[in-house]
Scaffold this motif. Structure first.
Motif, PDB file in Angstrom:
ATOM      1  N   SER A  65       0.825  -1.214   0.000  1.00  0.00           N
ATOM      2  CA  SER A  65       0.000   0.000   0.000  1.00  0.00           C
ATOM      3  C   SER A  65       0.856   1.259   0.000  1.00  0.00           C
ATOM      4  CB  SER A  65      -0.953  -0.004   1.191  1.00  0.00           C
ATOM      5  OG  SER A  65      -0.251   0.066   2.418  1.00  0.00           O
ATOM      6  N   CYS A  83       1.563   2.921  -3.391  1.00  0.00           N
ATOM      7  CA  CYS A  83       0.454   3.480  -4.154  1.00  0.00           C
ATOM      8  C   CYS A  83       0.256   4.963  -3.859  1.00  0.00           C
ATOM      9  CB  CYS A  83      -0.837   2.728  -3.842  1.00  0.00           C
ATOM     10  SG  CYS A  83      -0.742   0.960  -4.232  1.00  0.00           S
ATOM     11  N   ARG A 114      -5.115   5.180  -2.343  1.00  0.00           N
ATOM     12  CA  ARG A 114      -5.533   3.894  -1.779  1.00  0.00           C
ATOM     13  C   ARG A 114      -7.057   3.783  -1.818  1.00  0.00           C
ATOM     14  NH1 ARG A 114      -1.561   3.491   3.574  1.00  0.00           N
ATOM     15  NH2 ARG A 114       0.362   4.109   2.494  1.00  0.00           N
ATOM     16  N   ALA A 124      -8.281  -1.547  -4.426  1.00  0.00           N
ATOM     17  CA  ALA A 124      -7.372  -2.650  -4.733  1.00  0.00           C
ATOM     18  C   ALA A 124      -8.187  -3.788  -5.309  1.00  0.00           C
ATOM     19  CB  ALA A 124      -6.631  -3.106  -3.480  1.00  0.00           C
ATOM     20  N   LEU A 139      -5.589  -6.678   2.557  1.00  0.00           N
ATOM     21  CA  LEU A 139      -5.589  -5.404   1.837  1.00  0.00           C
ATOM     22  C   LEU A 139      -6.622  -4.433   2.398  1.00  0.00           C
ATOM     23  CD1 LEU A 139      -5.366  -6.794  -1.795  1.00  0.00           C
ATOM     24  CD2 LEU A 139      -3.602  -5.415  -0.662  1.00  0.00           C
ATOM     25  N   PHE A 189      -7.000  -0.027   2.126  1.00  0.00           N
ATOM     26  CA  PHE A 189      -7.689   0.560   0.976  1.00  0.00           C
ATOM     27  C   PHE A 189      -9.149   0.826   1.313  1.00  0.00           C
ATOM     28  CE2 PHE A 189      -3.953  -1.307  -0.791  1.00  0.00           C
ATOM     29  CZ  PHE A 189      -3.611  -0.482  -1.852  1.00  0.00           C
ATOM     30  N   VAL A 233     -11.908  -2.956  -1.543  1.00  0.00           N
ATOM     31  CA  VAL A 233     -11.193  -4.068  -2.168  1.00  0.00           C
ATOM     32  C   VAL A 233     -12.207  -4.895  -2.948  1.00  0.00           C
ATOM     33  CG1 VAL A 233      -9.828  -6.169  -1.799  1.00  0.00           C
ATOM     34  CG2 VAL A 233      -9.470  -4.165  -0.312  1.00  0.00           C
ATOM     35  N   LEU A 276      -4.016  -0.795  -7.010  1.00  0.00           N
ATOM     36  CA  LEU A 276      -3.139  -1.950  -6.788  1.00  0.00           C
ATOM     37  C   LEU A 276      -3.860  -3.214  -7.239  1.00  0.00           C
ATOM     38  CD1 LEU A 276      -0.604  -3.352  -5.433  1.00  0.00           C
ATOM     39  CD2 LEU A 276      -1.980  -3.433  -3.335  1.00  0.00           C
ATOM     40  N   THR A 279      -3.348  -7.363  -7.005  1.00  0.00           N
ATOM     41  CA  THR A 279      -2.568  -8.415  -6.363  1.00  0.00           C
ATOM     42  C   THR A 279      -3.043  -9.787  -6.847  1.00  0.00           C
ATOM     43  OG1 THR A 279      -4.066  -8.506  -4.445  1.00  0.00           O
ATOM     44  CG2 THR A 279      -2.161  -7.046  -4.282  1.00  0.00           C
TER      45      THR A 279
END
Length: 248
Positions: free
Chosen positions: A31, A34, A37, A40, A54, A58, A61, A99, A101
């Motif tokens: 994080s 980034c 935020r 994600a 996460l 953020f 998510v 982001l 992942t």
């Protein structure tokens, strides 16, 4: 969902119950890379281990998986929006994600199509992070039986993509400006029964059971038990993580 290789739906409940969580320091570091935020996307979330990590960093998510069974067994979290979607077709808006992942799953993807989707949804300067972990290493003399189990007993039943995990994603195509990661590891304190429960989630164990018509885990448990001592005593175990992290 064309081309989706589903090795996990049949064991979704066990996957949710027995797979380990990732270290909080991993999500704090990701994080920190980034600029914003807001959102994600945890792709191939499984039962949501990474997505829940996460959520502490953020505003929102989105956690997607091509397996409806995996999503059905994911643990609810107020900051996580679970949805069924292929890695290559997220349904997310263009340039909306800070982001992306992928935990222990990128080796299953049609990577060119996934990377095109990733480039579409990430904001300029957004971050992509793929990571995984290999075989858990047991302390002392206990590791030799597990090493044989991994390579010989269930070795023939690993899908071909497992070679990318064994290679720590070094040979995986990753066309982004790479960011060197610090070292991270999953650390747990598990009893022997808890370890066996985790091993039962390996796709190769499930395929071995089907092919041979018997469960290979009781024999491994019998080998480990005299070395472990008190089976209900927790031992400190660790998986080093490997990561490929980059900016678009």
């Amino acid at each position: 969902m064309t081309g989706f290789k589903d090795h996990f739906s049949s064991g979704s409940a066990g996957y949710a119950a027995y797979r380990p969580d990732y270290p909080a320091t991993l999500f704090a570091w990701l994080s920190s890379l980034c600029a914003e935020r807001c959102l994600a996307w945890d792709c191939a979330t499984g039962s949501g281990q990474a997505a829940r990590g996460l959520a502490a960093h953020f505003a929102r998510v989105v956690a997607s998986d091509a397996s409806a069974e995996q999503i059905r067994h994911a643990l609810p979290h107020p900051g996580v929006d679970y949805r069924v979607a292929a890695a290559e077709a997220s349904g997310l808006a263009e340039r909306s994600v800070d982001l992306v992942t992928v935990a222990q799953a990128a080796h299953w993807f049609d990577l060119p199509r996934f990377y095109a989707e990733l480039a579409r949804v990430l904001k300029p300067g957004g971050v992509a992070a793929l990571w995984g972990y290999g075989r858990i290493v047991l302390p002392g003399a206990m590791d030799a039986p597990l090493r044989r189990f991994y390579a010989e007993t269930v070795g023939p039943y690993w899908p071909a993509e497992r070679a990318l995990i064994d290679d720590a994603y070094r040979s995986l195509d990753f066309p982004f400006a790479e960011i060197p990661p610090p070292a991270f590891a999953i650390e747990v304190a598990w009893t022997l029964p808890r370890l066996i429960d985790y091993l039962s989630t390996w796709s190769a164990v499930k395929r071995c059971r089907t092919a041979r018509g018997c469960d290979p885990l009781p024999a491994l448990n019998a080998e480990l038990a005299p070395l472990w001592g008190d089976a209900d005593a927790a031992a400190a175990l660790q998986w080093p993580l490997f990561l490929r992290v980059g900016r678009v």
